[in-house]
Scaffold this active site. Structure first.
Site, PDB file in Angstrom:
ATOM      1  N   GLY A  25      23.700 -25.783  86.204  1.00  0.00           N
ATOM      2  CA  GLY A  25      25.262 -25.718  86.157  1.00  0.00           C
ATOM      3  C   GLY A  25      25.488 -24.405  85.303  1.00  0.00           C
ATOM      4  O   GLY A  25      25.063 -24.187  84.502  1.00  0.00           O
ATOM      5  N   CYS A  89      18.130 -24.491  94.854  1.00  0.00           N
ATOM      6  CA  CYS A  89      16.960 -23.904  95.592  1.00  0.00           C
ATOM      7  C   CYS A  89      15.792 -24.861  95.706  1.00  0.00           C
ATOM      8  O   CYS A  89      14.891 -24.799  94.806  1.00  0.00           O
ATOM      9  CB  CYS A  89      16.389 -22.788  94.829  1.00  0.00           C
ATOM     10  SG  CYS A  89      15.374 -21.498  96.141  1.00  0.00           S
ATOM     11  N   ASP A 166      26.448 -29.748  77.981  1.00  0.00           N
ATOM     12  CA  ASP A 166      26.142 -30.898  77.457  1.00  0.00           C
ATOM     13  C   ASP A 166      25.397 -30.824  76.046  1.00  0.00           C
ATOM     14  O   ASP A 166      25.471 -31.851  75.408  1.00  0.00           O
ATOM     15  CB  ASP A 166      25.293 -31.888  78.203  1.00  0.00           C
ATOM     16  CG  ASP A 166      26.091 -32.297  79.709  1.00  0.00           C
ATOM     17  OD1 ASP A 166      27.087 -32.272  79.733  1.00  0.00           O
ATOM     18  OD2 ASP A 166      25.215 -32.510  80.480  1.00  0.00           O
ATOM     19  N   MET A 208      32.360 -35.391  80.278  1.00  0.00           N
ATOM     20  CA  MET A 208      30.845 -35.202  80.915  1.00  0.00           C
ATOM     21  C   MET A 208      29.847 -35.559  79.714  1.00  0.00           C
ATOM     22  O   MET A 208      29.952 -35.694  78.699  1.00  0.00           O
ATOM     23  CB  MET A 208      30.657 -33.816  81.263  1.00  0.00           C
ATOM     24  CG  MET A 208      31.466 -33.430  82.602  1.00  0.00           C
ATOM     25  SD  MET A 208      31.440 -31.757  83.053  1.00  0.00           S
ATOM     26  CE  MET A 208      32.192 -31.790  84.627  1.00  0.00           C
ATOM     27  N   GLY A 209      28.696 -35.866  80.338  1.00  0.00           N
ATOM     28  CA  GLY A 209      27.312 -36.010  79.486  1.00  0.00           C
ATOM     29  C   GLY A 209      26.564 -36.971  80.157  1.00  0.00           C
ATOM     30  O   GLY A 209      26.863 -38.250  79.649  1.00  0.00           O
ATOM     31  N   ARG A 210      25.765 -36.664  81.244  1.00  0.00           N
ATOM     32  CA  ARG A 210      24.773 -37.777  82.033  1.00  0.00           C
ATOM     33  C   ARG A 210      23.800 -38.657  80.820  1.00  0.00           C
ATOM     34  O   ARG A 210      23.742 -39.768  80.976  1.00  0.00           O
ATOM     35  CB  ARG A 210      24.356 -37.487  83.265  1.00  0.00           C
ATOM     36  CG  ARG A 210      25.428 -37.324  84.265  1.00  0.00           C
ATOM     37  CD  ARG A 210      24.665 -36.766  85.405  1.00  0.00           C
ATOM     38  NE  ARG A 210      23.818 -35.473  85.425  1.00  0.00           N
ATOM     39  CZ  ARG A 210      22.950 -35.053  86.121  1.00  0.00           C
ATOM     40  NH1 ARG A 210      22.556 -35.899  87.292  1.00  0.00           N
ATOM     41  NH2 ARG A 210      22.447 -33.952  85.910  1.00  0.00           N
ATOM     42  N   ARG A 481      47.270 -20.355  45.436  1.00  0.00           N
ATOM     43  CA  ARG A 481      46.424 -19.539  44.953  1.00  0.00           C
ATOM     44  C   ARG A 481      45.928 -19.809  43.365  1.00  0.00           C
ATOM     45  O   ARG A 481      45.117 -19.221  42.876  1.00  0.00           O
ATOM     46  CB  ARG A 481      46.420 -18.059  45.268  1.00  0.00           C
ATOM     47  CG  ARG A 481      46.445 -17.816  46.971  1.00  0.00           C
ATOM     48  CD  ARG A 481      46.798 -16.227  47.211  1.00  0.00           C
ATOM     49  NE  ARG A 481      46.848 -15.820  48.265  1.00  0.00           N
ATOM     50  CZ  ARG A 481      45.636 -15.563  49.060  1.00  0.00           C
ATOM     51  NH1 ARG A 481      44.481 -15.437  48.541  1.00  0.00           N
ATOM     52  NH2 ARG A 481      45.673 -15.143  50.369  1.00  0.00           N
ATOM     53  N   GLN A 583      41.714  -9.423  59.283  1.00  0.00           N
ATOM     54  CA  GLN A 583      41.699  -9.750  57.844  1.00  0.00           C
ATOM     55  C   GLN A 583      40.281  -9.908  57.457  1.00  0.00           C
ATOM     56  O   GLN A 583      39.303  -9.399  58.097  1.00  0.00           O
ATOM     57  CB  GLN A 583      42.362 -11.175  57.908  1.00  0.00           C
ATOM     58  CG  GLN A 583      43.719 -11.014  57.982  1.00  0.00           C
ATOM     59  CD  GLN A 583      44.599 -12.540  57.907  1.00  0.00           C
ATOM     60  OE1 GLN A 583      43.898 -13.460  57.987  1.00  0.00           O
ATOM     61  NE2 GLN A 583      45.863 -12.451  57.424  1.00  0.00           N
ATOM     62  N   GLN A 677      45.931 -14.578  62.719  1.00  0.00           N
ATOM     63  CA  GLN A 677      44.285 -15.055  62.464  1.00  0.00           C
ATOM     64  C   GLN A 677      43.894 -16.299  61.716  1.00  0.00           C
ATOM     65  O   GLN A 677      42.966 -16.612  61.956  1.00  0.00           O
ATOM     66  CB  GLN A 677      43.586 -13.728  61.726  1.00  0.00           C
ATOM     67  CG  GLN A 677      43.520 -12.597  62.578  1.00  0.00           C
ATOM     68  CD  GLN A 677      43.314 -11.154  61.684  1.00  0.00           C
ATOM     69  OE1 GLN A 677      42.064 -10.866  61.623  1.00  0.00           O
ATOM     70  NE2 GLN A 677      44.344 -10.433  61.313  1.00  0.00           N
TER      71      GLN A 677
END
Length: 839
Positions: A25, A89, A166, A208-210, A481, A583, A677
Site C-alpha cells: 500500500g 504481483c 498503520d 484504518m488498521g486491520r 517570559r 525562527q 511558525q
C-alpha cells in the site's frame, strides 16, 4: 522463457548499481525515500535505478526498471503516494517469476535493492535474497546467462524500509507515512468536534488498521476521545456497559460531545468483530445520544507527507544506501528503523517475525503478549490514554497522605502541545487524587495577581475546564517570559500561601532557566524544596537535556507548508530563488530540519554563521543549477536562513546580493513567515508526546509524595528535565545539565545532536563543500575568531560576537529577568556517532 540480452552492461570497479522500489500500500513519504536513495546513491559514486510498479516492474523488466538521474527526483519530497507506483504481483510469488526478475536485474547490472513497503513486501524481498545464488545457477543452466554474466552478481543486497500508515512493524517507533495519516485523522476529528459540540452529538470514527491499533490509539490520545477500540487490547467482556458508563460519566460532568474511535480490526476478547455500527446503535439506544458514524477511508492515506515523514523517509533512505555499501555477503538483510530519536538498523526477518507474532498472539487471545510485542511506546500510550480518560477510578486513588497540590505553570513563548501536556497532567492528578493548581500567566502573573478579586491567578483546575484542551494551540493558562528571579520573595510566599507541593513547568529555555533559579534559591527559601519537572516546549527545540521539545514538530509543519507554497510560486515563475527566514533563536535546528524536509538548496545557521565565500560559492552553484534547468519543471529554489545566522547578512541583504549577482539570469526574493511558525492547531506528534511526557512527569513528581523537604532537596532528580536522549526518554538532573551541557550565552545545548544533518541537506541538494569553506584568514565556520587575528574595524565575528576590545551591551537574550547568564565555551565542531534527530 525468452532469452534476453546475454551481455549485461559492465560495472566499473567499486561502482554499485542500486535500485529502489516501493511496494504494498502507498504511504506519504515514499517519494522522499526514492529521492533520498537516488541522490545518496549518485553522491556515493554509484548508479541509481528505480523499479516502477513494485514487484510487477521487477518481473516485467525493460523500461519498468529505469536508470535515474539527479534531476529525475526533483520536487518529490512534497508529493503524496508513490510516483514510481506500486502494484500487486502474483507472478513474483512463484519461483519462475522471481527467476525472471533476477534475469532482468542482471540485464541492468543491479546487485542491490532498497525496498520501501510493508511486512509482506519485505518478506518477499528477503526470500528473493535467499534464493539469489540458486537463481543465478538456474539462469546459467537454462542458457539465459553465461557464467561470466552472473559472476559479478553472486550476492544480492537487500535493505528494507517500512512504508505503512498503520505503523504495524515491531522494532520501530514509527513507519514512513504513519504520522501523515494520523494528521489527516486528527484534522477530520477536530472538524467533527465543532459540529458534535454544537449539537451535543456522539460521533463514532472508523479508522484504518486491520491488525494494528496504532492509528486508533494515537487519534484517541491526540483528540481526547472518550473510548478507543484496538485489536491488541480489546475492552472487557462487559465492554458495552464499560463504554456507556464512561460516556455517561463524562456527560454528567458537563461534556457536550462524545468521540469514540474504532479501529477496523477492533474485536472483543472472544475475537468477535466490533463494528462502528454496533457502537453507534449502543450509544443511541442505551444512552439516547444523537449519534453519527464517520468512516474516513482512504483519505487517511492521501495528501502530502508531514514534516516528520519527510525527515524520516529522507534519513532512512540515506541510511539504506550506507547499509548497502557497508554490507558483506554474510550481513543479514537489515531494516532501517527509528527508536525514539535514533535511526538504527535491525535484522529484517527478526523484525518481521516479531510483527507476525503479534498477530498470532491476538489470534490466541494472549493480549498481554500482543501489547508487549508492539514497541514500548505503544503500551505506554495505552496506559496514558486510560489514565487521562477515566478520572474517577476509585482503585487508582492514592491515600490522602500521598496526595499533593501540584502547581502547573507555562513559561516562555507559546508552543503547540502546551495545552495537551497540561490536560494530561490535570487528568492524571484527578485520577490519582492530587489537586492540579494552575498558576496563570507565568511567574509575573503569579506574583502580581495571585490575590486579585474575584478571580486571582492561582486557580484549581476542574476536569471539564481542561477536557477540551487536547487540540488547542497557544496556552490556555497563559504564558510569560518572566522569571522567578524578578521577585523570588513573592514567588516563595505564593508557594507557601497556596501550599504548592510540586511544580510542573511547561516551556522553553526560559522554563529551563526558571527551574535552575528555583533550584539554586532552595538555600534561601524552603518553599522551593519541592519536586520540580520541566517539560520542554518550544518551537526552537533548543532546551538542553533533550533532543525533542513539544511544539517543534508543529513549527516544522507550519514552515514546510509555507515553503511548499513559496516553492510553487518560485517554480511557476521558473527561475526564482526564495530566501526564507526561520525562527529558532541561536539554534539552527528548525532551519536544518526544515531544509531536510523541503529539499532546500542551502541552510544558514548560527552555529556555522555566514561568510562571504559561502555566498560567493552558493551564487556560483545557483548559476550552474539554473543553467542546467532548461525545460525542467519544479525549478524554484529555496535557501533557509535562521534569524540569527548573521547580524550583517540579513535575509533581505542575501536575497539582494543573489539578485545583483545573477546578472538577470534568475530572480531572487525573500520571505519572513515570522510567528506563523508557531502554528495553529498542534501537530499529532506534539499532542501525543505532550501527553506521554506529561503523564511521566507527574509520575516522577508523585514519587516524592510523603518525603521531607530536606530529603527532596538532597535528591538531584527532585529538580529534573524530561527529554528524549538518543533512543530513550529519561529524566536528567537540572544541576548536571546546567553545569555540563548548557551554552548559556547562546541559549542552546553545547552538543547539538542534529549538526551532522547539515551534511545530508547539502549532499541531497548537490551543494558543493566549497560553499561551507571560509576563505583563508576568515573567521571559522563556528563563529570563533582565531586568536592571532582581529576582524577588520567594524566587522562582526561570524556569529555576531565582538572582540574583547569592543564591548557590547547585553542583548535581551543575554539578560533574562535581571539574571545575567554566564558565558560558555563555543559549540563543538563534532557530534556523537549515529544519526540522531527529532521527529
Amino acid at each position: 522463457m525468452a532469452q534476453i540480452n546475454l551481455s549485461p552492461p559492465s560495472m566499473p570497479d567499486g561502482k554499485k548499481k542500486i535500485a529502489v522500489m516501493t511496494s504494498g500500500g502507498d504511504s506519504p513519504g515514499m517519494n522522499g525515500t526514492v529521492r533520498a536513495v537516488v541522490r545518496q546513491t549518485i553522491a556515493s559514486g554509484c548508479v541509481a535505478f528505480a523499479v516502477y510498479e513494485g514487484y510487477q516492474g521487477l518481473v516485467d523488466g525493460g523500461d519498468m526498471i529505469k536508470h535515474m538521474s539527479w534531476e529525475d527526483v526533483r520536487g518529490w519530497l512534497s508529493e503524496g503516494g508513490t510516483l514510481i507506483g506500486t502494484a500487486r504481483c502474483a507472478a513474483f510469488r512463484e519461483r519462475p517469476g522471481r527467476l525472471q526478475a533476477a534475469n532482468n536485474m542482471i540485464e541492468k547490472g543491479i546487485d542491490a535493492l532498497v525496498i520501501c513497503g510493508g511486512d509482506g513486501s519485505l518478506t518477499g524481498a528477503d526470500k528473493f535474497r535467499d534464493e539469489w545464488p540458486g537463481l543465478m545457477d538456474e539462469l546459467v543452466a537454462k542458457g539465459l546467462r553465461s557464467k561470466e554474466d552472473v559472476a559479478p552478481h553472486q550476492h544480492l543486497n537487500i535493505v528494507g524500509l517500512v512504508g505503512s500508515i498503520d505503523n504495524d512493524l515491531s522494532s520501530t517507533d514509527a513507519t514512513i507515512g504513519c504520522y501523515s495519516s494520523l494528521g489527516r485523522i486528527c484534522q477530520m476529528v477536530d472538524y467533527i468536534d465543532a459540529t458534535a459540540l454544537s449539537h451535543q452529538r456522539a460521533f463514532v470514527i472508523e479508522v484504518m488498521g486491520r491488525h494494528c491499533g496504532w492509528l486508533a490509539l494515537m487519534a484517541g490520545v491526540s483528540c481526547g476521545a472518550d473510548f478507543v477500540f484496538i485489536p491488541e487490547n480489546p475492552p472487557s467482556e462487559n465492554w458495552e456497559e464499560e463504554m456507556c458508563s464512561i460516556v455517561k460519566r463524562h456527560r454528567a460532568m458537563g461534556k457536550r460531545k462524545t468521540i469514540v474511535i474504532v479501529c477496523e480490526g477492533a474485536q472483543d476478547r472472544k475475537l468477535n468483530h466490533i463494528t462502528g455500527k454496533m457502537v453507534n446503535d449502543l450509544l443511541a439506544t442505551r444512552i439516547g445520544l444523537d449519534t453519527r458514524i464517520t468512516t474516513l477511508g482512504h483519505v487517511q492515506r492521501g495528501g502530502p507527507p508531514c514534516a516528520y515523514d519527510r525527515m524520516l523517509s529522507t534519513l532512512q533512505g540515506v541510511e539504506a544506501v550506507k547499509a548497502v555499501l557497508e554490507a558483506t555477503p554474510e550481513t543479514p538483510s537489515p531494516v532501517i528503523c527509528i527508536v525514539e530519536n535514533k535511526i538504527v538498523r535491525k535484522d529484517l526477518m527478526q523484525a518481521i517475525q516479531l510483527t507476525q507474532q503479534v498477530a498470532k498472539d491476538i489470534a490466541a487471545r494472549d493480549f498481554e503478549a500482543a501489547m508487549k510485542g508492539r514497541d514500548a511506546e505503544f503500551e505506554e500510550y495505552w496506559k496514558a490514554f486510560n489514565i487521562t480518560t477515566a478520572t474517577d477510578k476509585s482503585d487508582m486513588l492514592l491515600p490522602p497522605e500521598k496526595r499533593m497540590r501540584v502547581g502547573i505553570i507555562h513559561v516562555g513563548a507559546p508552543a503547540g502541545g502546551m495545552n495537551a501536556a497540561t490536560r494530561a497532567a490535570v487528568a492524571y492528578c484527578l485520577t490519582k487524587g492530587h489537586s492540579p493548581i494552575a498558576l496563570h500567566n507565568g511567574f509575573p502573573g503569579l506574583c502580581r495577581h495571585h490575590d486579585d478579586k474575584p478571580l486571582g491567578s492561582v486557580r484549581e483546575i476542574k476536569w471539564i475546564d481542561a477536557e477540551q484542551w487536547a487540540s488547542r494551540g497557544g496556552s490556555e493558562i497563559g504564558t510569560n517570559r518572566g522569571l522567578p528571579s524578578g521577585d523570588l520573595k513573592t514567588t516563595a510566599f505564593c508557594f507557601g500561601k497556596y501550599q504548592i507541593d510540586a511544580l510542573f513547568m511547561v516551556g522553553g529555555f526560559e522554563a529551563f532557566t526558571a527551574v535552575s533559579e528555583l533550584r539554586k534559591a532552595r538555600e534561601q527559601y524552603d518553599a522551593f524544596k519541592i519536586p520540580m519537572v520541566v517539560l520542554p516546549a518550544t518551537v526552537s527545540n533548543n532546551v538542553p537535556g533533550t533532543e525533542y521539545s513539544v511544539g517543534s514538530d508543529t513549527c516544522l509543519n507550519a514552515l514546510i507548508e509555507y515553503c511548499d507554497a513559496i516553492r510553487q510560486s518560485a517554480s511557476a515563475s521558473r527561475r526564482r530563488v526564495f530566501v526564507v527566514e526561520t525562527q529558532g533563536g541561536a539554534s539552527g535546528y528548525i532551519a536544518t530540519i526544515a531544509g531536510l524536509s523541503i529539499g532546500a538548496l542551502a541552510v544558514y545557521t548560527p552555529e556555522e554563521g555566514i561568510h562571504l565565500n559561502m555566498l560567493v560559492e552558493d551564487i556560483k552553484f545557483l548559476k550552474e543549477q539554473f543553467a542546467k534547468d532548461v525545460g525542467h519543471a519544479r525549478s524554484g529554489k529555496i535557501i533557509l536562513r535562521n534569524e540569527k545566522a548573521s547580524k550583517t547578512y540579513t535575509t533581505e541583504i542575501i536575497a539582494n546580493i543573489i539578485l545583483e549577482e545573477s546578472g538577470g539570469r534568475f530572480d531572487a526574493r525573500y520571505a519572513v513567515p515570522g510567528h506563523v511558525q508557531q502554528g495553529g492547531t498542534p501537530s499529532p506528534m506534539d499532542r501525543v508526546r505532550a501527553v506521554r511526557f506529561g503523564v511521566k512527569s507527574l509520575q516522577h513528581i508523585e514519587a516524592y509524595a510523603g518525603k521531607t523537604r530536606k530529603e527532596i532537596a538532597d535528591d538531584p532528580l527532585s529538580a529534573a528535565i524530561i527529554g528524549v536522549r538518543g533512543s530513550k526518554v529519561k529524566f536528567s538532573p537540572m544541576e548536571r545539565i546546567e553545569r555540563e551541557e548548557t551554552d548559556w550565552k547562546d541559549r542552546r545545548p553545547k552538543n547539538e545532536f542534529w549538526m551532522n544533518l547539515i551534511d545530508i541537506v547539502d549532499t541531497l541538494s548537490g551543494r558543493p563543500k566549497a560553499c561551507r569553506t571560509p576563505m583563508p584568514g576568515s573567521p571559522s565556520m563556528h563563529g570563533n575568531v582565531p586568536q592571532d587575528r582581529t576582524p577588520m574595524p567594524g566587522s562582526p565575528a561570524m556569529d555576531g560576537h565582538r572582540t574583547p576590545a569592543e564591548p557590547m551591551e547585553p542583548s535581551p537574550h543575554d539578560v533574562l529577568g535581571g539574571l545575567r547568564l554566564p558565558p560558555t565555551s563555543a559549540p563543538p565542531t563534532s557530534v556523537p556517532n549515529g544519526v540522531r534527530w527529532q521527529g
